[in-house]
Structures are given as structure tokens and as C-alpha cells.
Enzyme design. Structure first.
Site, PDB file in Angstrom:
ATOM      1  N   ASN A 145     -55.291 -67.422  34.339  1.00 25.40           N
ATOM      2  CA  ASN A 145     -55.902 -66.090  33.971  1.00 25.40           C
ATOM      3  C   ASN A 145     -54.737 -65.300  33.185  1.00 25.40           C
ATOM      4  OD1 ASN A 145     -56.672 -63.572  34.133  1.00 25.40           O
ATOM      5  ND2 ASN A 145     -56.973 -63.781  36.340  1.00 25.40           N
ATOM      6  N   LYS A 164     -51.299 -66.055  35.207  1.00 22.51           N
ATOM      7  CA  LYS A 164     -51.499 -66.753  36.668  1.00 22.51           C
ATOM      8  C   LYS A 164     -52.283 -68.106  36.530  1.00 22.51           C
ATOM      9  CE  LYS A 164     -54.220 -64.658  40.583  1.00 22.51           C
ATOM     10  NZ  LYS A 164     -55.047 -63.859  41.136  1.00 22.51           N
ATOM     11  N   ARG A 203     -59.794 -67.644  31.854  1.00 21.92           N
ATOM     12  CA  ARG A 203     -60.425 -66.649  32.257  1.00 21.92           C
ATOM     13  C   ARG A 203     -60.780 -65.784  30.923  1.00 21.92           C
ATOM     14  NH1 ARG A 203     -59.490 -61.714  36.223  1.00 21.92           N
ATOM     15  NH2 ARG A 203     -61.623 -60.560  35.846  1.00 21.92           N
ATOM     16  N   HIS A 250     -66.381 -58.805  36.308  1.00 20.93           N
ATOM     17  CA  HIS A 250     -66.227 -59.459  37.579  1.00 20.93           C
ATOM     18  C   HIS A 250     -67.398 -60.394  37.783  1.00 20.93           C
ATOM     19  CE1 HIS A 250     -64.160 -55.511  39.075  1.00 20.93           C
ATOM     20  NE2 HIS A 250     -63.424 -56.233  38.680  1.00 20.93           N
ATOM     21  N   HIS A 300     -67.684 -56.295  45.042  1.00 28.15           N
ATOM     22  CA  HIS A 300     -66.355 -56.698  44.430  1.00 28.15           C
ATOM     23  C   HIS A 300     -65.766 -55.394  44.236  1.00 28.15           C
ATOM     24  CE1 HIS A 300     -63.343 -59.050  42.268  1.00 28.15           C
ATOM     25  NE2 HIS A 300     -63.097 -57.918  41.945  1.00 28.15           N
ATOM     26  N   GLY A 346     -62.166 -53.893  44.585  1.00 31.11           N
ATOM     27  CA  GLY A 346     -60.680 -54.139  44.622  1.00 31.11           C
ATOM     28  C   GLY A 346     -60.050 -52.777  43.793  1.00 31.11           C
ATOM     29  N   ASN A 347     -59.096 -53.030  42.806  1.00 31.71           N
ATOM     30  CA  ASN A 347     -58.464 -51.879  42.080  1.00 31.71           C
ATOM     31  C   ASN A 347     -59.525 -51.560  41.244  1.00 31.71           C
ATOM     32  OD1 ASN A 347     -56.729 -49.796  41.388  1.00 31.71           O
ATOM     33  ND2 ASN A 347     -55.585 -51.186  40.058  1.00 31.71           N
ATOM     34  N   GLY A 348     -60.009 -52.481  40.665  1.00 30.24           N
ATOM     35  CA  GLY A 348     -61.350 -52.526  39.535  1.00 30.24           C
ATOM     36  C   GLY A 348     -62.082 -52.923  40.620  1.00 30.24           C
ATOM     37  N   ARG A 353     -60.109 -45.184  37.816  1.00 31.44           N
ATOM     38  CA  ARG A 353     -61.145 -45.157  36.998  1.00 31.44           C
ATOM     39  C   ARG A 353     -62.187 -44.360  37.450  1.00 31.44           C
ATOM     40  NH1 ARG A 353     -61.738 -51.235  36.079  1.00 31.44           N
ATOM     41  NH2 ARG A 353     -60.291 -51.534  34.379  1.00 31.44           N
ATOM     42  N   GLU A 368     -62.443 -57.139  51.046  1.00 23.92           N
ATOM     43  CA  GLU A 368     -61.682 -58.368  51.891  1.00 23.92           C
ATOM     44  C   GLU A 368     -60.803 -57.636  53.234  1.00 23.92           C
ATOM     45  OE1 GLU A 368     -59.994 -61.597  49.760  1.00 23.92           O
ATOM     46  OE2 GLU A 368     -61.634 -61.440  48.398  1.00 23.92           O
ATOM     47  N   GLU A 418     -61.945 -66.891  42.226  1.00 25.51           N
ATOM     48  CA  GLU A 418     -62.428 -66.807  40.647  1.00 25.51           C
ATOM     49  C   GLU A 418     -61.580 -68.039  40.366  1.00 25.51           C
ATOM     50  OE1 GLU A 418     -61.045 -62.731  40.805  1.00 25.51           O
ATOM     51  OE2 GLU A 418     -62.624 -62.247  39.317  1.00 25.51           O
TER      52      GLU A 418
HETATM   53  P1  ADP Z   1     -57.506 -56.130  41.210  1.00 24.62           P
HETATM   54  O1  ADP Z   1     -58.616 -55.407  40.815  1.00 24.62           O
HETATM   55  O2  ADP Z   1     -56.247 -55.544  40.707  1.00 24.62           O
HETATM   56  O3  ADP Z   1     -57.733 -57.612  41.096  1.00 24.62           O
HETATM   57  P2  ADP Z   1     -57.590 -56.423  44.161  1.00 24.62           P
HETATM   58  O4  ADP Z   1     -58.929 -57.185  44.360  1.00 24.62           O
HETATM   59  O5  ADP Z   1     -56.245 -57.393  44.299  1.00 24.62           O
HETATM   60  O6  ADP Z   1     -57.578 -55.893  42.569  1.00 24.62           O
HETATM   61  O7  ADP Z   1     -57.429 -55.114  44.956  1.00 24.62           O
HETATM   62  C1  ADP Z   1     -56.256 -54.469  45.053  1.00 24.62           C
HETATM   63  C2  ADP Z   1     -56.584 -53.152  46.160  1.00 24.62           C
HETATM   64  O8  ADP Z   1     -57.080 -53.751  47.530  1.00 24.62           O
HETATM   65  C3  ADP Z   1     -55.272 -52.158  46.443  1.00 24.62           C
HETATM   66  O9  ADP Z   1     -55.406 -51.489  45.329  1.00 24.62           O
HETATM   67  C4  ADP Z   1     -55.567 -51.832  47.498  1.00 24.62           C
HETATM   68  O10 ADP Z   1     -56.556 -50.429  47.300  1.00 24.62           O
HETATM   69  C5  ADP Z   1     -56.435 -52.679  48.296  1.00 24.62           C
HETATM   70  N1  ADP Z   1     -56.100 -53.135  49.711  1.00 24.62           N
HETATM   71  C6  ADP Z   1     -55.067 -54.456  49.398  1.00 24.62           C
HETATM   72  N2  ADP Z   1     -54.595 -54.660  50.697  1.00 24.62           N
HETATM   73  C7  ADP Z   1     -55.501 -53.717  51.429  1.00 24.62           C
HETATM   74  C8  ADP Z   1     -55.461 -53.596  52.860  1.00 24.62           C
HETATM   75  N3  ADP Z   1     -54.759 -54.444  54.001  1.00 24.62           N
HETATM   76  N4  ADP Z   1     -56.141 -52.411  53.440  1.00 24.62           N
HETATM   77  C9  ADP Z   1     -56.859 -51.553  52.599  1.00 24.62           C
HETATM   78  N5  ADP Z   1     -56.929 -51.783  50.940  1.00 24.62           N
HETATM   79  C10 ADP Z   1     -56.381 -53.019  50.742  1.00 24.62           C
END
Ligand code: ADP
Length: 392
Positions: free
Chosen positions: A7, A14, A88, A177, A203, A205-207, A236, A329, A379
Site C-alpha cells: 500500500n 506499507k 492497493r 474503501h 468503515h 476511520g479518519n476517512g 472532510r 473498531e 485490507e
Molecule cells: P485512516 O482513515 O487514516 O486509515 P484509521 O482507520 O486508522 O484511519 O482511523 C484513525 C482514527 O481512528 C483516528 O483518527 C482516531 O479518530 C480513531 N481512533 C483510533 N484509536 C481510537 C480509540 N482508541 N478511540 C477512539 N478513536 C480512535
């Protein structure tokens, strides 16, 4: 067969090396600051984590250093032990509905699609070319983030915009994603013990994106032409009234580039909380009674439940809601807030079961109308599986 899953970012790489079909991870790691000085890498092998500082001028050097590490750690004897490399690729456009072996034509198309993924597709092209240089005999594949969404019906991928924007400029919903949505949907179907299911995969995450998956196929997803659409994310804005953009350009003299930066890097949780894009900081802020963080979380959760409700109606029901990625997660509070909003649909959270971070678990109560799961995404494994299938 040893399969390397890659990736690549513009300055990062990665990777995970698998023994397939056993799906055993032999080594994994991340190389950072490639080509921008002070580069370093971290590698995980046999439960040990190694961090080394080493100048990595470009992605080819990074692959060479990776090979040296593999040899040094006796993971491989020679380069040719790595039979296939899965890459990826963010954007596959209208061209790709599944993973493919890379040839010159595929590489040209990935390059051409850089207009829709200006940060990600060019990085993949660089990495693919670099891998070809270092591993000339390995088969290379492209695994697209958009491919899983290619089964969406036209009414869901088309925008109600001038039709020539679609025919001449390929403006449509592509989503993102996809590899993650596909992985967790397959896993949810395994857990449910059948494939004729209605799933809503989150999904987050940050995104962040949400998909409606009917009988194993994606029928709708929240991201659009680009990842900016749909949910509120770390930085975003997600869905907005499109006319805000020309209005702000006229009022302030902002350029298209300025707007792009504002809606992708300066919006979302960061803008509303005025504190951070990270959900952990928002949770801390809420605990301290910070009104901006409380508002940010309300807006964030509302948008997620809007999409779940939308897809519930579209599929005429739902068997399971799946949470994955960083927040899905690990954020116990966000899952709780989302699922409590869905009580009207008969969703019942098991608060004790929800007290989990990064582990697969059923978090709904036995009498919940919809099963709710945490399923950590993988992934890299999906990339290795598709690559193995193409290479074996
Ligand atoms: P990316 O979209 O960059 O792949 P990830 O799926 O790794 O992102 O998610 C990152 C985000 O997950 C962080 O910005 C944070 O908001 C959130 N996060 C990570 N650990 C925790 C936690 N223990 N509790 C709450 N939110 C978390």
C-alpha cells in the site's frame, strides 16, 4: 507461495508478506519519509518490532532495503521467492470491477485516473514501477478501492447533473474503501452463516464511508466521485449543499485549490470541535464538557445514522450493521451513540459486549432486531487473497 501486499503513499510504503494460501503473515512494516529526507522504517517479524533509520531516496530503494531485511531475517533466500506483488490502487474508475494483473495498458489507465485520486494513484504508479525494477520476475496485481462498488445500480451512481458531465467527464459515484467493505461483508456473512444477507458496513476511520451490501454485492456507498462525500470525517465535510462552493469563491476570492483544501483538510470534526480531527480528542473534550466537541460528536453521529436509515429503507431491512476501521473498531462511545439512535428500528446494544477495542465481537443484545458487529478490517489480507488467486 509468498505474496507481498503493498500500500504505497507518495512518501510511504506499507507492506505485509504472506505465505499463501495459509494466510500466514511472515513480516509486515512501514517505510516512511521516502524521498523527503530523515527516512526510517519499522518492521514487525516474529512478534519483534524493529525500527531503523536509513535514507530511502525513492520507492525502488525502499523495495531494495525491504529485500535486504527479508534476507537478513531469513524470510526469503532470494528475490525470486516472492512470486507476486499486490498493489492497493485507490481509483479504478469505470475500467475495473475486480483485481487485475498489471500490464502496460492497466498502468496507463491507473495513471489516467490520477485526476480522481491525485494523491493516491500517482503513488501507486511509482511503487508499481519501482517494484518491477526490483522484482522483475514477480507477477504484479492492482487491487482497486473502487472495484467492490462497481455493482451499484445506475440510479445510485449517477448524479442529477448535466448528463454530459457523466459521459464526457466521467463524473459519477465511485466510492472508496471497497476492499475493506468487501472484507468485513464477507466476514459478517461467515458469522451469519449465509450469503443472502442485507448488511450495512461502516468503515469509520479518519476517512469514513458506509456501504449497503445486498447478498454480498455493494448496491450503494456514501463516498462519491471522490472521498469527500457522505459522512463527516476527521477533516472532510462530507455531504454539503454544492452551491456553498461558488458562493464562497465569489465572496472570498478563494480558488478551486483553496476550496479543495478547506473541504478536505480543514473541515469535519476538526472544524466543528475547533480542537482536533481525532475522535480520541473529541471524547476527551466531551468528558471535560467542551460544547464544541459535544456538537461535533452529535453532528458526526447524526450523519452516520442518516446513512444507516437510508440504506435500511433501500434494502427494506437489515440483518447486520458492521463497524470497522479506527473509530469503528475502537471508539466505544461512537458505536454506543450511533446504536442508541437506532432504537426506533429495534436495535439493542449490549453495553458490556460493546466494551471492546479492535476485536471481532457481536455487540448487540440477543433480542436486537439487527445484529451489530465489530469486525477489524484487513485490507492487506484481501489484497494478498486476490493476488494469490490471480497468480496461482
Ligand atoms: P485512516 O482513515 O487514516 O486509515 P484509521 O482507520 O486508522 O484511519 O482511523 C484513525 C482514527 O481512528 C483516528 O483518527 C482516531 O479518530 C480513531 N481512533 C483510533 N484509536 C481510537 C480509540 N482508541 N478511540 C477512539 N478513536 C480512535
Amino acid at each position: 507461495m509468498k505474496v507481498l501486499s503493498v500500500n504505497a503513499g507518495s512518501s510511504s510504503l506499507k507492506f505485509q508478506l504472506y505465505e499463501m494460501p495459509e494466510e500466514k503473515v511472515l513480516i509486515s512494516g512501514l517505510m516512511e519519509r521516502i524521498g523527503i529526507g530523515n527516512s526510517f522504517y519499522t518492521i514487525k517479524i516474529n512478534g519483534k518490532k524493529i525500527k531503523k533509520e536509513k535514507e530511502l531516496d525513492n520507492h525502488a530503494t525502499a523495495f531494495k532495503v525491504l529485500v535486504d531485511e527479508l534476507k537478513e531475517n531469513k524470510v526469503v533466500d532470494s528475490l525470486d521467492d516472492i512470486k507476486a506483488i499486490g498493489n492497493r490502487v485507490a481509483q479504478g474508475g469505470d475500467y475495473f470491477d475486480k483485481s487485475v494483473v498489471i500490464d502496460d495498458d492497466v498502468l496507463d489507465k491507473i495513471n489516467e485516473l490520477s485526476c480522481f485520486a491525485p494523491l493516491h494513484n500517482p503513488a501507486a504508479v511509482v511503487a508499481i514501477k519501482a517494484a518491477k525494477q526490483v522484482f522483475p520476475n514477480a507477477l504484479q496485481t492492482a487491487v482497486f478501492d473502487t472495484a467492490f462498488h462497481k455493482t451499484m445500480p445506475k440510479e445510485n451512481y449517477l448524479y442529477a447533473l448535466p448528463y454530459s458531465w457523466y459521459t464526457d467527464y466521467k463524473v459519477r459515484r465511485y466510492g472508496a474503501h471497497g476492499t475493506s467493505h468487501k472484507y468485513v461483508a464477507q466476514r459478517a456473512n461467515e458469522l451469519l452463516g449465509r450469503n443472502d444477507t442485507k448488511l450495512i458496513t461502516c468503515h469509520i476511520g479518519n476517512g469514513a464511508s458506509i456501504s449497503a451490501v445486498l447478498n454480498g454485492k455493494c448496491i450503494n456507498t456514501s463516498m462519491g466521485l471522490t472521498p469527500n462525500a457522505g459522512l463527516i470525517m476527521g477533516t472532510r465535510c462530507g455531504d454539503i449543499d454544492a452551491s456553498i462552493i461558488p458562493y464562497m469563491m465569489e465572496k472570498t476570492g478563494m480558488s478551486a485549490k483553496d476550496i479543495d483544501k478547506a473541504i478536505n483538510k480543514e473541515s469535519g470534526l476538526l472544524a466543528i470541535s475547533r480542537k482536533s480531527s481525532d475522535s480520541r480528542d473529541i471524547e476527551d473534550g466531551i468528558a471535560q464538557g467542551d460544547e464544541n466537541c459535544i456538537l461535533a460528536q452529535k453532528m458526526y453521529v447524526r450523519r452516520i445514522t442518516d446513512y444507516i436509515a437510508k440504506y435500511y429503507v433501500e434494502m427494506q431491512g437489515c440483518d447486520a450493521i458492521v463497524f470497522t476501521a479506527g473509530i469503528g473498531e475502537k471508539s466505544i462511545d461512537t458505536r454506543r451513540d450511533v446504536l442508541n439512535e437506532l432504537k426506533v428500528l429495534g436495535v439493542k446494544l449490549d453495553n458490556e459486549a460493546n466494551n471492546v477495542k479492535g476485536e471481532e465481537r457481536l455487540i448487540s443484545a440477543p433480542d436486537s432486531s439487527i445484529k451489530c458487529y465489530v469486525i477489524p478490517t484487513d485490507e492487506e489480507l484481501m489484497i494478498a487473497r486476490d493476488t494469490y488467486e490471480l497468480a496461482k
